[in-house]
Design a protein around this motif. Structure first.
Motif, PDB file in Angstrom:
ATOM      1  N   ARG A  77      59.084-113.864 -31.832  1.00  0.00           N
ATOM      2  CA  ARG A  77      58.028-114.332 -30.920  1.00  0.00           C
ATOM      3  C   ARG A  77      58.455-114.187 -29.462  1.00  0.00           C
ATOM      4  NH1 ARG A  77      56.890-120.011 -33.627  1.00  0.00           N
ATOM      5  NH2 ARG A  77      59.067-120.013 -33.105  1.00  0.00           N
ATOM      6  N   THR A  78      59.710-114.516 -29.187  1.00  0.00           N
ATOM      7  CA  THR A  78      60.208-114.399 -27.814  1.00  0.00           C
ATOM      8  C   THR A  78      60.156-112.954 -27.349  1.00  0.00           C
ATOM      9  OG1 THR A  78      61.643-116.314 -28.122  1.00  0.00           O
ATOM     10  CG2 THR A  78      62.184-114.837 -26.307  1.00  0.00           C
ATOM     11  N   TYR A  79      60.589-112.027 -28.218  1.00  0.00           N
ATOM     12  CA  TYR A  79      60.561-110.607 -27.869  1.00  0.00           C
ATOM     13  C   TYR A  79      59.130-110.149 -27.601  1.00  0.00           C
ATOM     14  CZ  TYR A  79      61.025-105.567 -28.158  1.00  0.00           C
ATOM     15  OH  TYR A  79      60.961-104.236 -27.891  1.00  0.00           O
ATOM     16  N   ARG A  93      56.605-111.954 -26.618  1.00  0.00           N
ATOM     17  CA  ARG A  93      56.180-112.541 -25.340  1.00  0.00           C
ATOM     18  C   ARG A  93      56.757-111.759 -24.174  1.00  0.00           C
ATOM     19  NH1 ARG A  93      57.652-117.606 -26.985  1.00  0.00           N
ATOM     20  NH2 ARG A  93      59.426-117.515 -25.605  1.00  0.00           N
ATOM     21  N   TRP A  94      58.051-111.443 -24.249  1.00  0.00           N
ATOM     22  CA  TRP A  94      58.695-110.706 -23.165  1.00  0.00           C
ATOM     23  C   TRP A  94      58.093-109.317 -23.024  1.00  0.00           C
ATOM     24  CZ3 TRP A  94      64.655-111.793 -23.647  1.00  0.00           C
ATOM     25  CH2 TRP A  94      64.901-113.127 -23.359  1.00  0.00           C
ATOM     26  N   GLY A 108      58.541-116.756 -19.784  1.00  0.00           N
ATOM     27  CA  GLY A 108      58.688-118.114 -20.294  1.00  0.00           C
ATOM     28  C   GLY A 108      60.037-118.720 -19.968  1.00  0.00           C
ATOM     29  N   ILE A 164      63.890-120.008 -20.837  1.00  0.00           N
ATOM     30  CA  ILE A 164      65.050-119.663 -21.649  1.00  0.00           C
ATOM     31  C   ILE A 164      65.810-120.960 -21.930  1.00  0.00           C
ATOM     32  CG2 ILE A 164      67.231-118.401 -21.738  1.00  0.00           C
ATOM     33  CD1 ILE A 164      65.968-116.269 -19.993  1.00  0.00           C
ATOM     34  N   ASP A 165      65.744-121.418 -23.182  1.00  0.00           N
ATOM     35  CA  ASP A 165      66.438-122.650 -23.541  1.00  0.00           C
ATOM     36  C   ASP A 165      67.894-122.360 -23.887  1.00  0.00           C
ATOM     37  OD1 ASP A 165      66.360-121.542 -26.078  1.00  0.00           O
ATOM     38  OD2 ASP A 165      64.912-122.961 -26.868  1.00  0.00           O
ATOM     39  N   LEU A 180      68.502-119.830 -26.863  1.00  0.00           N
ATOM     40  CA  LEU A 180      68.257-118.438 -26.497  1.00  0.00           C
ATOM     41  C   LEU A 180      69.336-117.923 -25.547  1.00  0.00           C
ATOM     42  CD1 LEU A 180      66.543-115.911 -26.628  1.00  0.00           C
ATOM     43  CD2 LEU A 180      65.074-116.890 -24.860  1.00  0.00           C
TER      44      LEU A 180
END
Length: 85
Positions: free
Chosen positions: A2-4, A6-7, A13, A15-16, A19
């Motif tokens: 999902r992060t990929y 989104r990026w 977004g 970065i926690d 990640l």
């Protein structure tokens, strides 16, 4: 994944810590490969070859397990190979 996605769509977004840790481990793995293999193709090939240190599995298989410990395992192996420990 999902992060990929989104990026790739341009939404960076937040970065926690999880990640950030994963990114750090991946960057360390890449750095270790570049240090050990002057030819980048050999480094890319290494991650796809079975390795006795990983029970006959490939480093990519280990990393694809999805947990931080698997990434850290490959990173630690490369660090030890280049004398980083």
């Amino acid at each position: 994944a999902r992060t990929y996605a989104r990026w790739k769509a341009g939404a960076l977004g937040r970065i926690d810590r999880d990640l950030a840790t994963r990114l750090s481990l991946l960057m360390g793995i890449h750095k270790g490969l570049r240090f050990l293999f002057s030819d980048s193709e050999r480094g890319y090939a290494w991650v796809k070859k079975p390795n006795l240190a990983f029970g006959g599995r490939t480093p990519v298989e280990i990393m694809a397990q999805g947990d931080i410990f698997s990434l850290a395992r490959v990173r630690s192996y490369l660090d030890a190979e280049r004398g980083g420990w």
